[in-house]
Design a protein around this motif. Structure first.
Motif, PDB file in Angstrom:
ATOM      1  N   GLN A 296       7.910 -58.084 -47.484  1.00 27.51           N
ATOM      2  CA  GLN A 296       8.378 -57.105 -46.498  1.00 27.51           C
ATOM      3  C   GLN A 296       8.083 -55.652 -46.855  1.00 27.51           C
ATOM      4  O   GLN A 296       7.969 -54.820 -45.968  1.00 27.51           O
ATOM      5  N   CYS A 297       8.035 -55.306 -48.115  1.00 22.82           N
ATOM      6  CA  CYS A 297       8.067 -53.887 -48.477  1.00 22.82           C
ATOM      7  C   CYS A 297       6.733 -53.396 -49.036  1.00 22.82           C
ATOM      8  O   CYS A 297       6.402 -52.223 -48.936  1.00 22.82           O
ATOM      9  N   LYS A 298       5.986 -54.335 -49.636  1.00 24.65           N
ATOM     10  CA  LYS A 298       4.785 -53.970 -50.372  1.00 24.65           C
ATOM     11  C   LYS A 298       3.768 -53.213 -49.525  1.00 24.65           C
ATOM     12  O   LYS A 298       3.170 -52.244 -49.977  1.00 24.65           O
ATOM     13  N   ARG A 299       3.592 -53.640 -48.260  1.00 24.77           N
ATOM     14  CA  ARG A 299       2.562 -53.017 -47.435  1.00 24.77           C
ATOM     15  C   ARG A 299       2.818 -51.519 -47.250  1.00 24.77           C
ATOM     16  O   ARG A 299       1.894 -50.754 -47.013  1.00 24.77           O
ATOM     17  N   CYS A 300       4.078 -51.085 -47.344  1.00 22.51           N
ATOM     18  CA  CYS A 300       4.365 -49.660 -47.195  1.00 22.51           C
ATOM     19  C   CYS A 300       4.607 -48.970 -48.540  1.00 22.51           C
ATOM     20  O   CYS A 300       4.212 -47.819 -48.712  1.00 22.51           O
ATOM     21  N   HIS A 301       5.278 -49.638 -49.459  1.00 22.68           N
ATOM     22  CA  HIS A 301       5.637 -48.955 -50.710  1.00 22.68           C
ATOM     23  C   HIS A 301       4.698 -49.316 -51.868  1.00 22.68           C
ATOM     24  O   HIS A 301       4.921 -48.865 -52.992  1.00 22.68           O
ATOM     25  N   GLY A 302       3.674 -50.126 -51.588  1.00 17.75           N
ATOM     26  CA  GLY A 302       2.679 -50.436 -52.606  1.00 17.75           C
ATOM     27  C   GLY A 302       3.120 -51.530 -53.560  1.00 17.75           C
ATOM     28  O   GLY A 302       4.297 -51.869 -53.646  1.00 17.75           O
ATOM     29  N   THR A 318       2.521 -39.202 -47.725  1.00 13.85           N
ATOM     30  CA  THR A 318       2.498 -40.599 -48.168  1.00 13.85           C
ATOM     31  C   THR A 318       3.899 -41.184 -48.031  1.00 13.85           C
ATOM     32  O   THR A 318       4.892 -40.443 -47.995  1.00 13.85           O
ATOM     33  N   ILE A 319       3.957 -42.505 -48.005  1.00 11.10           N
ATOM     34  CA  ILE A 319       5.256 -43.184 -48.030  1.00 11.10           C
ATOM     35  C   ILE A 319       5.775 -43.095 -49.466  1.00 11.10           C
ATOM     36  O   ILE A 319       5.002 -43.292 -50.407  1.00 11.10           O
ATOM     37  N   PRO A 320       7.054 -42.780 -49.675  1.00 10.75           N
ATOM     38  CA  PRO A 320       7.517 -42.574 -51.059  1.00 10.75           C
ATOM     39  C   PRO A 320       7.362 -43.826 -51.925  1.00 10.75           C
ATOM     40  O   PRO A 320       7.562 -44.933 -51.432  1.00 10.75           O
ATOM     41  N   SER A 349      15.156 -45.069 -41.941  1.00 10.81           N
ATOM     42  CA  SER A 349      15.062 -43.623 -42.051  1.00 10.81           C
ATOM     43  C   SER A 349      13.714 -43.152 -41.518  1.00 10.81           C
ATOM     44  O   SER A 349      12.703 -43.839 -41.677  1.00 10.81           O
ATOM     45  N   THR A 350      13.732 -41.988 -40.872  1.00 13.27           N
ATOM     46  CA  THR A 350      12.495 -41.391 -40.376  1.00 13.27           C
ATOM     47  C   THR A 350      12.171 -40.182 -41.240  1.00 13.27           C
ATOM     48  O   THR A 350      12.979 -39.265 -41.316  1.00 13.27           O
ATOM     49  N   PRO A 351      11.016 -40.179 -41.913  1.00 16.82           N
ATOM     50  CA  PRO A 351      10.699 -39.033 -42.767  1.00 16.82           C
ATOM     51  C   PRO A 351      10.502 -37.772 -41.929  1.00 16.82           C
ATOM     52  O   PRO A 351      10.138 -37.863 -40.755  1.00 16.82           O
ATOM     53  N   ALA A 362      15.228 -50.351 -40.181  1.00 19.95           N
ATOM     54  CA  ALA A 362      16.655 -50.625 -40.465  1.00 19.95           C
ATOM     55  C   ALA A 362      16.823 -52.128 -40.666  1.00 19.95           C
ATOM     56  O   ALA A 362      17.180 -52.852 -39.743  1.00 19.95           O
ATOM     57  N   TRP A 363      16.573 -52.573 -41.897  1.00 17.95           N
ATOM     58  CA  TRP A 363      16.559 -54.017 -42.169  1.00 17.95           C
ATOM     59  C   TRP A 363      17.914 -54.663 -41.935  1.00 17.95           C
ATOM     60  O   TRP A 363      17.999 -55.800 -41.476  1.00 17.95           O
ATOM     61  N   GLY A 364      18.976 -53.945 -42.279  1.00 15.83           N
ATOM     62  CA  GLY A 364      20.326 -54.515 -42.119  1.00 15.83           C
ATOM     63  C   GLY A 364      20.783 -54.427 -40.678  1.00 15.83           C
ATOM     64  O   GLY A 364      21.126 -55.442 -40.067  1.00 15.83           O
TER      65      GLY A 364
HETATM   66  C1  HEC Z   1       6.755 -49.696 -42.195  1.00 17.48           C
HETATM   67  C2  HEC Z   1       6.738 -49.128 -43.530  1.00 17.48           C
HETATM   68  C3  HEC Z   1       7.913 -49.443 -44.435  1.00 17.48           C
HETATM   69  C4  HEC Z   1       8.357 -50.685 -44.845  1.00 17.48           C
HETATM   70  C5  HEC Z   1       7.825 -52.045 -44.433  1.00 17.48           C
HETATM   71  C6  HEC Z   1       9.415 -50.422 -45.815  1.00 17.48           C
HETATM   72  N1  HEC Z   1       9.633 -49.085 -45.943  1.00 17.48           N
HETATM   73 FE1  HEC Z   1      10.971 -48.189 -47.178  1.00 17.48          FE
HETATM   74  N2  HEC Z   1      10.427 -46.381 -46.485  1.00 17.48           N
HETATM   75  C7  HEC Z   1       9.420 -46.137 -45.581  1.00 17.48           C
HETATM   76  C8  HEC Z   1       9.336 -44.722 -45.331  1.00 17.48           C
HETATM   77  C9  HEC Z   1       8.361 -44.038 -44.398  1.00 17.48           C
HETATM   78  C10 HEC Z   1      10.339 -44.112 -46.118  1.00 17.48           C
HETATM   79  C11 HEC Z   1      10.690 -42.625 -46.208  1.00 17.48           C
HETATM   80  C12 HEC Z   1      11.859 -42.355 -45.291  1.00 17.48           C
HETATM   81  C13 HEC Z   1      12.294 -40.903 -45.306  1.00 17.48           C
HETATM   82  O1  HEC Z   1      11.645 -40.080 -45.945  1.00 17.48           O
HETATM   83  O2  HEC Z   1      13.296 -40.618 -44.644  1.00 17.48           O
HETATM   84  C14 HEC Z   1      10.995 -45.179 -46.846  1.00 17.48           C
HETATM   85  C15 HEC Z   1      12.020 -44.978 -47.741  1.00 17.48           C
HETATM   86  C16 HEC Z   1      12.585 -45.965 -48.527  1.00 17.48           C
HETATM   87  C17 HEC Z   1      13.548 -45.739 -49.555  1.00 17.48           C
HETATM   88  C18 HEC Z   1      14.090 -44.373 -49.983  1.00 17.48           C
HETATM   89  C19 HEC Z   1      13.115 -43.796 -50.988  1.00 17.48           C
HETATM   90  C20 HEC Z   1      12.997 -42.315 -50.949  1.00 17.48           C
HETATM   91  O3  HEC Z   1      12.439 -41.769 -51.920  1.00 17.48           O
HETATM   92  O4  HEC Z   1      13.402 -41.685 -49.967  1.00 17.48           O
HETATM   93  C21 HEC Z   1      13.860 -46.951 -50.108  1.00 17.48           C
HETATM   94  C22 HEC Z   1      14.849 -47.220 -51.224  1.00 17.48           C
HETATM   95  C23 HEC Z   1      13.080 -47.928 -49.397  1.00 17.48           C
HETATM   96  N3  HEC Z   1      12.309 -47.306 -48.446  1.00 17.48           N
HETATM   97  C24 HEC Z   1      13.095 -49.284 -49.673  1.00 17.48           C
HETATM   98  C25 HEC Z   1      12.385 -50.228 -48.947  1.00 17.48           C
HETATM   99  C26 HEC Z   1      12.492 -51.639 -49.158  1.00 17.48           C
HETATM  100  C27 HEC Z   1      13.356 -52.294 -50.219  1.00 17.48           C
HETATM  101  C28 HEC Z   1      11.697 -52.240 -48.239  1.00 17.48           C
HETATM  102  C29 HEC Z   1      11.510 -53.733 -47.983  1.00 17.48           C
HETATM  103  C30 HEC Z   1      12.715 -54.444 -47.608  1.00 17.48           C
HETATM  104  C31 HEC Z   1      11.047 -51.197 -47.474  1.00 17.48           C
HETATM  105  N4  HEC Z   1      11.499 -50.001 -47.927  1.00 17.48           N
HETATM  106  C32 HEC Z   1      10.109 -51.425 -46.476  1.00 17.48           C
HETATM  107  C33 HEC Z   1       8.612 -47.093 -44.981  1.00 17.48           C
HETATM  108  C34 HEC Z   1       8.738 -48.457 -45.133  1.00 17.48           C
END
Ligand code: HEC
Ligand code: HEC
Ligand code: HEC
Length: 387
Positions: A296-302, A318-320, A349-351, A362-364
């Protein structure tokens, strides 16, 4: 010539029959409520019996075989039963009481029981009511220092250090409001929230005792000597004895000795409001979490949270990364660390930026992951950051 026919016997018989039908119908109607009650009693008895079984297996160790309480509060108490409706008991049992021994029981919160099971347990607890003793200590009086710990763990994110308010929510420690409203107004406001205005509903999350603790804290604010200046260098005098490390929640590092309120701007918080989710009362599994992460998360967070994925339209570009994760989210107390991560996963969250291509889902809130999966992925993210 035919003699006049005598209809009288027929008429009499018909009248008698009508009367008989009428009477038997009345008798039936008279018996109907009794029959319904009997059926209801039968159904309720079955629920109580099933509930008793579940209670004995799952709850008696803490709450006592007859609900008399031991390690946990008494449930067989007239005051508790008279003032707590079935719906409230159902939700407390379903979600548990975070940061206490009381687990979440409902499968929707990662627990072992179904809705039906919990309804049965509630029916069993309710069956004590007619003979429940007065146990005055059940809902213990509020304790302001416990209230401060709850406030610092749960409310401070929006209402600020020592209730002084942030850009997300108004000050609660405001003498004119405090004197305008009484305890029961504050109780209702906290329990019901104002969901449309961003104030969550806490009645289903906090126990009655925890709400009492918050009311004691609010009362302490109300009775603080009016002229007492808030010395900037003294950390939060009103909440001095902070019993849990939760008190140190991120704000601790961000609020400077000058007491500046700009602190909230420095803290990484999701753009969507809402408190911690049910995952926080579960134990996460790192291995299962790495699986959820990969899917679920890798494609965005690497890979392994290393980041580097572009996000055109966002200020960051970049995505954090999550490894290392933004240091305003890190906390030495794993519970606080988990809470900080959970807020993002629960509510998304929306950056900031003109038109970010990728946002954090919003996974939950959208039920894309179960509480257990969220607990697992949180454990995994924390493990990545353990150096
Ligand atoms: C579609 C792309 C996408 C996916 C998939 C995604 N994220 Fe994110 N995530 C983001 C973005 C964009 C932000 C930055 C949000 C912001 O700046 O408000 C973020 C922020 C976060 C943050 C806060 C980090 C920070 O430095 O602000 C966490 C923790 C996080 N994600 C965890 C996860 C986890 C765990 C998953 C898998 C369940 C996940 N994310 C899946 C796009 C994604
Ligand atoms: C490991 C111990 C433990 C187990 C097992 C347990 N509880 Fe609890 N329960 C607690 C504690 C501790 C509290 C008080 C939490 C607090 O401080 O507000 C509590 C609170 C409650 C409350 C709220 C009572 C009040 O006065 O606010 C209800 C209702 C409840 N439990 C029902 C149950 C039911 C039903 C079960 C079994 C399905 C159960 N509990 C199992 C420890 C436990
Ligand atoms: C996600 C942010 C958020 C959290 C967390 C939060 N609140 Fe609020 N709260 C708000 C907002 C926003 C309002 C103002 C709603 C409005 O405009 O009517 C508010 C209003 C209130 C009010 C009414 C204040 C008044 O004077 O009208 C009380 C009392 C309150 N919150 C108590 C709490 C307590 C206690 C907690 C912790 C258990 C808490 N809140 C947690 C956002 C939050």
């Amino acid at each position: 010539m035919r003699s006049n026919e005598n209809y009288l016997p027929y008429i009499a018989t018909a009248a008698l029959l009508t009367l008989a039908i009428f009477i038997s119908f009345q008798v039936f109607i008279l018996h109907e409520p009794a029959r319904i009650t009997a059926a209801e009693t039968y159904h309720n008895n079955a629920a109580v019996a099933a509930g008793k079984d579940l209670y004995t297996k799952n709850c008696a160790t803490c709450h006592g075989l007859d609900g008399e309480g031991s390690d946990a509060p008494a449930l067989n108490s007239r005051q508790f039963l008279n003032t707590t409706d079935d719906g409230t008991i159902f939700s407390v049992v379903s979600s548990g009481v975070p940061n206490t021994e009381m687990p979440a029981w409902n499968q929707s919160h990662g627990g072992p029981l179904t809705d039906e099971d919990i309804k049965n347990v509630v029916a069993f607890i309710r069956s004590w009511q007619p003979t429940a003793p007065e146990i005055t200590v059940t809902v213990r009086a509020g304790d302001a220092s416990k209230g401060a710990a709850i406030f610092n763990g749960t409310c401070i994110v929006c209402h600020g250090q020592n209730g002084k308010g942030t850009s997300r929510a108004p000050a609660l420690n405001d003498q004119s409001r405090l004197h305008q409203f009484n305890d029961s107004w504050y109780r209702d406001t906290i329990m019901n929230g104002r969901p449309s205005k961003g104030m969550p509903t806490w009645g289903t999350v906090l126990s009655p005792e925890q709400v009492n603790d918050l009311l004691a804290l609010i009362d302490q604010w109300r009775n603080a000597p009016p002229s007492q200046p808030q010395p900037a260098a003294t950390p939060t005098p009103a909440v001095a004895p902070l019993p849990t490390p939760t008190a140190a929640i991120t704000q601790g590092s961000a609020v400077t000795a000058t007491g500046g309120t700009a602190a909230s701007g420095n803290i990484a918080r999701p753009s969507n409001p809402g408190g911690g989710g049910p995952a926080l009362s579960l134990v996460g599994n790192v291995t299962a979490g790495s699986q959820v992460y990969a899917e679920q998360c890798k494609r965005c967070h690497g890979a392994a949270g290393q980041g580097g994925i572009n996000n055109p339209g966002s200020n960051d570009g970049t995505i954090p990364p999550l490894n290392p994760i933004d240091d305003t989210l890190v906390n030495a107390d794993p519970k606080v660390f988990a809470y900080n991560i959970d807020l993002f996963i629960e509510h998304g969250s929306t950056p900031s930026g003109t038109n970010p291509k990728e946002t954090m889902p919003a996974w939950g809130d959208q039920h894309k992951l179960t509480p257990q999966q969220i607990a697992d992925v949180i454990a995994y993210v924390i493990s990545l950051n353990k150096k």
